[in-house]
Design a protein around this motif. Sequence first.
Motif, PDB file in Angstrom:
ATOM      1  N   ALA A   1       0.813  -1.211   0.000  1.00 44.91           N
ATOM      2  CA  ALA A   1       0.000   0.000   0.000  1.00 44.91           C
ATOM      3  C   ALA A   1       0.849   1.264   0.000  1.00 44.91           C
ATOM      4  O   ALA A   1       0.505   2.255  -0.650  1.00 44.91           O
ATOM      5  N   SER A   2       1.981   1.242   0.697  1.00 43.53           N
ATOM      6  CA  SER A   2       2.819   2.438   0.782  1.00 43.53           C
ATOM      7  C   SER A   2       4.287   2.168   0.523  1.00 43.53           C
ATOM      8  O   SER A   2       5.085   3.105   0.457  1.00 43.53           O
ATOM      9  N   GLU A   3       4.653   0.904   0.373  1.00 42.64           N
ATOM     10  CA  GLU A   3       6.055   0.548   0.191  1.00 42.64           C
ATOM     11  C   GLU A   3       6.194  -0.564  -0.844  1.00 42.64           C
ATOM     12  O   GLU A   3       5.226  -1.240  -1.179  1.00 42.64           O
ATOM     13  N   VAL A   4       7.429  -0.744  -1.326  1.00 43.05           N
ATOM     14  CA  VAL A   4       7.772  -1.912  -2.129  1.00 43.05           C
ATOM     15  C   VAL A   4       8.930  -2.629  -1.452  1.00 43.05           C
ATOM     16  O   VAL A   4       9.764  -2.010  -0.796  1.00 43.05           O
ATOM     17  N   VAL A   5       8.950  -3.947  -1.597  1.00 41.17           N
ATOM     18  CA  VAL A   5       9.943  -4.790  -0.943  1.00 41.17           C
ATOM     19  C   VAL A   5      10.589  -5.678  -1.996  1.00 41.17           C
ATOM     20  O   VAL A   5       9.895  -6.258  -2.832  1.00 41.17           O
TER      21      VAL A   5
ATOM     22  N   SER B   1      24.886  -5.884  -6.341  1.00 41.73           N
ATOM     23  CA  SER B   1      25.187  -4.465  -6.496  1.00 41.73           C
ATOM     24  C   SER B   1      23.918  -3.747  -6.942  1.00 41.73           C
ATOM     25  O   SER B   1      23.273  -4.160  -7.908  1.00 41.73           O
ATOM     26  N   LEU B   2      23.555  -2.685  -6.244  1.00 39.76           N
ATOM     27  CA  LEU B   2      22.304  -1.983  -6.502  1.00 39.76           C
ATOM     28  C   LEU B   2      22.546  -0.485  -6.497  1.00 39.76           C
ATOM     29  O   LEU B   2      23.185   0.053  -5.590  1.00 39.76           O
ATOM     30  N   THR B   3      22.033   0.199  -7.524  1.00 38.22           N
ATOM     31  CA  THR B   3      22.053   1.656  -7.567  1.00 38.22           C
ATOM     32  C   THR B   3      20.630   2.143  -7.763  1.00 38.22           C
ATOM     33  O   THR B   3      19.976   1.779  -8.747  1.00 38.22           O
ATOM     34  N   LEU B   4      20.141   2.962  -6.832  1.00 39.04           N
ATOM     35  CA  LEU B   4      18.765   3.439  -6.860  1.00 39.04           C
ATOM     36  C   LEU B   4      18.726   4.957  -6.883  1.00 39.04           C
ATOM     37  O   LEU B   4      19.429   5.619  -6.111  1.00 39.04           O
ATOM     38  N   ASP B   5      17.895   5.508  -7.769  1.00 34.84           N
ATOM     39  CA  ASP B   5      17.635   6.945  -7.770  1.00 34.84           C
ATOM     40  C   ASP B   5      16.399   7.200  -6.914  1.00 34.84           C
ATOM     41  O   ASP B   5      15.286   6.840  -7.301  1.00 34.84           O
ATOM     42  N   LEU B   6      16.621   7.830  -5.776  1.00 32.07           N
ATOM     43  CA  LEU B   6      15.533   8.084  -4.828  1.00 32.07           C
ATOM     44  C   LEU B   6      15.470   9.566  -4.485  1.00 32.07           C
ATOM     45  O   LEU B   6      16.454  10.298  -4.634  1.00 32.07           O
ATOM     46  N   ALA B   7      14.323   9.988  -4.008  1.00 34.41           N
ATOM     47  CA  ALA B   7      14.189  11.360  -3.539  1.00 34.41           C
ATOM     48  C   ALA B   7      15.020  11.536  -2.268  1.00 34.41           C
ATOM     49  O   ALA B   7      15.022  10.658  -1.396  1.00 34.41           O
ATOM     50  N   PRO B   8      15.756  12.629  -2.159  1.00 35.77           N
ATOM     51  CA  PRO B   8      16.499  12.866  -0.918  1.00 35.77           C
ATOM     52  C   PRO B   8      15.567  12.804   0.292  1.00 35.77           C
ATOM     53  O   PRO B   8      14.474  13.363   0.282  1.00 35.77           O
ATOM     54  N   GLY B   9      15.980  12.081   1.299  1.00 34.27           N
ATOM     55  CA  GLY B   9      15.164  11.909   2.491  1.00 34.27           C
ATOM     56  C   GLY B   9      14.250  10.705   2.458  1.00 34.27           C
ATOM     57  O   GLY B   9      13.597  10.401   3.464  1.00 34.27           O
TER      58      GLY B   9
ATOM     59  N   ALA C   1       9.030   2.533 -10.029  1.00 38.35           N
ATOM     60  CA  ALA C   1       9.637   2.590 -11.365  1.00 38.35           C
ATOM     61  C   ALA C   1      11.161   2.592 -11.264  1.00 38.35           C
ATOM     62  O   ALA C   1      11.851   1.917 -12.049  1.00 38.35           O
ATOM     63  N   ALA C   2      11.709   3.330 -10.300  1.00 38.18           N
ATOM     64  CA  ALA C   2      13.159   3.377 -10.132  1.00 38.18           C
ATOM     65  C   ALA C   2      13.707   2.009  -9.737  1.00 38.18           C
ATOM     66  O   ALA C   2      14.769   1.587 -10.230  1.00 38.18           O
ATOM     67  N   VAL C   3      13.006   1.304  -8.866  1.00 39.65           N
ATOM     68  CA  VAL C   3      13.443  -0.035  -8.459  1.00 39.65           C
ATOM     69  C   VAL C   3      13.383  -0.990  -9.649  1.00 39.65           C
ATOM     70  O   VAL C   3      14.304  -1.791  -9.870  1.00 39.65           O
TER      71      VAL C   3
ATOM     72  N   ARG D   1      13.632  -0.311 -12.838  1.00 44.00           N
ATOM     73  CA  ARG D   1      14.738  -0.009 -13.750  1.00 44.00           C
ATOM     74  C   ARG D   1      16.067  -0.485 -13.170  1.00 44.00           C
ATOM     75  O   ARG D   1      16.935  -0.964 -13.902  1.00 44.00           O
ATOM     76  N   ALA D   2      16.237  -0.359 -11.863  1.00 40.56           N
ATOM     77  CA  ALA D   2      17.495  -0.777 -11.239  1.00 40.56           C
ATOM     78  C   ALA D   2      17.700  -2.285 -11.334  1.00 40.56           C
ATOM     79  O   ALA D   2      18.822  -2.759 -11.537  1.00 40.56           O
ATOM     80  N   LEU D   3      16.618  -3.053 -11.192  1.00 39.15           N
ATOM     81  CA  LEU D   3      16.735  -4.511 -11.220  1.00 39.15           C
ATOM     82  C   LEU D   3      16.753  -5.064 -12.647  1.00 39.15           C
ATOM     83  O   LEU D   3      17.276  -6.151 -12.884  1.00 39.15           O
ATOM     84  N   ALA D   4      16.158  -4.334 -13.593  1.00 40.90           N
ATOM     85  CA  ALA D   4      16.106  -4.808 -14.989  1.00 40.90           C
ATOM     86  C   ALA D   4      16.290  -3.622 -15.929  1.00 40.90           C
ATOM     87  O   ALA D   4      15.355  -3.213 -16.615  1.00 40.90           O
ATOM     88  N   PRO D   5      17.494  -3.041 -15.959  1.00 43.90           N
ATOM     89  CA  PRO D   5      17.699  -1.794 -16.711  1.00 43.90           C
ATOM     90  C   PRO D   5      17.463  -1.917 -18.209  1.00 43.90           C
ATOM     91  O   PRO D   5      17.132  -0.920 -18.859  1.00 43.90           O
ATOM     92  N   ASP D   6      17.615  -3.106 -18.761  1.00 41.83           N
ATOM     93  CA  ASP D   6      17.462  -3.275 -20.215  1.00 41.83           C
ATOM     94  C   ASP D   6      16.100  -3.813 -20.620  1.00 41.83           C
ATOM     95  O   ASP D   6      15.851  -4.029 -21.809  1.00 41.83           O
ATOM     96  N   ALA D   7      15.218  -4.017 -19.655  1.00 37.38           N
ATOM     97  CA  ALA D   7      13.972  -4.721 -19.968  1.00 37.38           C
ATOM     98  C   ALA D   7      12.723  -3.878 -19.811  1.00 37.38           C
ATOM     99  O   ALA D   7      11.664  -4.276 -20.282  1.00 37.38           O
ATOM    100  N   VAL D   8      12.817  -2.731 -19.144  1.00 37.67           N
ATOM    101  CA  VAL D   8      11.633  -1.905 -18.948  1.00 37.67           C
ATOM    102  C   VAL D   8      11.289  -1.217 -20.259  1.00 37.67           C
ATOM    103  O   VAL D   8      12.115  -0.511 -20.829  1.00 37.67           O
ATOM    104  N   PRO D   9      10.095  -1.410 -20.801  1.00 35.52           N
ATOM    105  CA  PRO D   9       9.751  -0.824 -22.083  1.00 35.52           C
ATOM    106  C   PRO D   9       9.784   0.697 -22.042  1.00 35.52           C
ATOM    107  O   PRO D   9       9.292   1.303 -21.082  1.00 35.52           O
ATOM    108  N   PRO D  10      10.376   1.347 -23.074  1.00 34.52           N
ATOM    109  CA  PRO D  10      10.425   2.809 -23.092  1.00 34.52           C
ATOM    110  C   PRO D  10       9.064   3.444 -23.288  1.00 34.52           C
ATOM    111  O   PRO D  10       8.843   4.590 -22.964  1.00 34.52           O
ATOM    112  N   ALA D  11       8.124   2.705 -23.874  1.00 31.47           N
ATOM    113  CA  ALA D  11       6.761   3.178 -24.080  1.00 31.47           C
ATOM    114  C   ALA D  11       5.823   2.065 -23.672  1.00 31.47           C
ATOM    115  O   ALA D  11       6.216   0.901 -23.602  1.00 31.47           O
ATOM    116  N   PRO D  12       4.561   2.374 -23.384  1.00 33.82           N
ATOM    117  CA  PRO D  12       3.632   1.317 -22.983  1.00 33.82           C
ATOM    118  C   PRO D  12       3.593   0.178 -23.986  1.00 33.82           C
ATOM    119  O   PRO D  12       3.426   0.385 -25.183  1.00 33.82           O
TER     120      PRO D  12
END
Length: 236
Positions: free
Chosen positions: A131-135, A141-149, A212-214, A216-227
């Motif tokens: 409801a409010s989180e993803v697990v 090795s993991l690189t995530l783009d997250l909002a500061p804080g 969405a950031a997670v 992309r981080a786990l499958a950077p080459d597989a997320v479709p650029p368009a629907p």
Amino acid sequence: MNQVIVQSSLPVTLIGGGALGVDDLETALALAPALIAADGGAGAALAAGYMPEAVFGDFDSLARVDLDRIPSDRLFPIREQMSTDFDKTLRSVSAPVMLAVGFLGARVDHQLAAFNVLVRYPERPCILLGASEVVFHAPPSLTLDLAPGAVVSLFPMRAVTGRSQGLDWPIDGLEMSPDGRIGTSNRATTGVVRIETDGPGLLVIVPRDALAAVTRALAPDAVPPAPAPGPRRVRA
């Protein structure tokens, strides 16, 4: 047995029979257009107007009326009772990443069982949508783009060590374990978080808006650029 039955080059949405938020399924399908179901999750998919491409499980939670609507070549019964339907499905599907809805919320024992499965199949990247989180299980090795804080909780399901950058409280030099030190309520500092682990067993919990950031981080080459074409809608 970990036999792969279904292979997909695209991210996959997996629907279970547990608590399902109003927009959980559509949120997942926007990033992972192929839809599969674990047992009773097929009924939830049909109720939402979607026909799953494959259904796994022992089918003890799937109503007969729903079972009869699904083409037989999409049904993959796994009758053994020693594993959960989530386990049966995760080990049977090979995809760049899976987004799983209907597995968090409601019963605590079911949630713990889902976390157990994430750790036992680190080669099957999977994100549990709540409801409010993803697990998800941390890769080596993991690189995530997250909002500061943004809250970044790290929960060890076994003894694990690692290193981090971009967290208020670095994990370097710490040994975390379920009955020892844990890493809940950490925070992103600059927005880019890097985590390396020396072995499997670490769950990462971040805000739902980082899905969405997670992915992309786990499958950077597989997320479709368009629907991409989504699963087929069915008549109510």
